[in-house]
Design an enzyme around this catalytic site. Structure first.
Site, PDB file in Angstrom:
ATOM      1  N   CYS A  62      88.202  70.745   6.680  1.00  0.00           N
ATOM      2  CA  CYS A  62      87.103  71.598   6.188  1.00  0.00           C
ATOM      3  C   CYS A  62      87.521  73.059   6.176  1.00  0.00           C
ATOM      4  O   CYS A  62      87.178  73.812   5.251  1.00  0.00           O
ATOM      5  CB  CYS A  62      85.863  71.429   7.055  1.00  0.00           C
ATOM      6  N   ARG A  65      82.405  64.475   1.877  1.00  0.00           N
ATOM      7  CA  ARG A  65      82.716  65.654   1.048  1.00  0.00           C
ATOM      8  C   ARG A  65      82.157  65.423  -0.357  1.00  0.00           C
ATOM      9  O   ARG A  65      82.848  64.915  -1.234  1.00  0.00           O
ATOM     10  CB  ARG A  65      84.230  65.884   1.003  1.00  0.00           C
TER      11      ARG A  65
END
Ligand code: BEZ
Length: 235
Positions: free
Chosen positions: A52, A135
């Protein structure tokens, strides 16, 4: 069954579900606060995690490019506001990665501890994780309609060239009334759609000075210069 009813999945062509949220840039009413702009709404599994972090640094580095394309980035995870703020500060002050450093994230990052937004947008996929969003990337047009959805699993970082290519492709398809072939990039030839609108029939009949090339009756292309795409998309 409970999960099925709790986790909805918006689809391409749906209006983007509206919500209010607290973000690192203040409170937002989504999508109305960004009316007239394209929006990329994306989720990440958790703050203070490596994949991330690499993604946020890349989004931060490319933020100007998305802005030039009239596109607002909006992030989300199931973390609280103070975690978001501390993580973004750490990224800015401490992380140097692949030549990126001092990366400032100026777009809103939604806190979604209640998981309300993540559930509404199908970002929680329990087979992958019960507690973290996958995601997800939602491309929403200036009319508030979802135009493309991409999902990635937890362990695989997104391809940002592809995210930008999708945005440019959607804007090009809308602006020029064309479709785009596999792996299209600005400057490549575009497809003159077969399905019969008058505009399409007219363009085919005129054949724009003979520049159209037909591989068969259902598959015709024409050139579209990169400069023409870039000037139309305001870049
Ligand atoms: C990461 O961003 O590094 C990550 C987050 C959740 C699961 C796996 C990796």
């Amino acid at each position: 069954m409970e999960n099925e009813t709790m986790n909805t999945m918006p689809r391409i062509g749906d209006k983007a579900p509206a919500f209010q949220a607290v973000t690192t840039q203040g409170n937002i009413s989504f999508p109305e606060d960004f009316a007239g702009k394209w929006i990329i709404l994306f989720s990440h599994p958790a703050d203070f995690t490596p994949v991330c972090t690499s993604e946020f640094m890349t989004f931060g580095k490319m933020a100007d490019e998305f802005e030039r394309l009239n596109c607002q980035l909006v992030g989300l995870s199931i973390d609280g506001l103070y975690s978001h703020i501390a993580w973004l500060r750490t990224i800015r002050e401490k992380i140097e990665y692949r030549g990126m450093k001092n990366i400032e994230i100026n777009f809103p990052l939604i806190e979604d501890v209640s998981m309300n937004v993540a559930r509404t947008y199908g970002m929680l996929q329990p087979g992958e994780s019960q507690t973290q969003a996958v995601r997800a990337v939602f491309f929403i047009d200036p009319q508030g309609v979802i135009r493309t959805i991409i999902y990635y699993p937890l362990a695989l970082g997104r391809n940002f060239d592809e995210i930008k290519r999708v945005l440019i492709g959607l804007q090009t398809a809308d602006n020029f009334g064309v479709a785009l072939p596999a792996d299209w990039r600005p400057g490549d030839e575009v497809i003159v759609p077969t399905a019969g609108s008058c505009g399409v029939a007219k363009e085919r009949m005129e054949n724009r000075d003979g520049e159209m090339h037909c591989y068969d009756w259902f598959f015709c292309t024409r050139p579209l210069a990169k400069e023409e795409v870039e000037s139309k998309l305001g870049r």
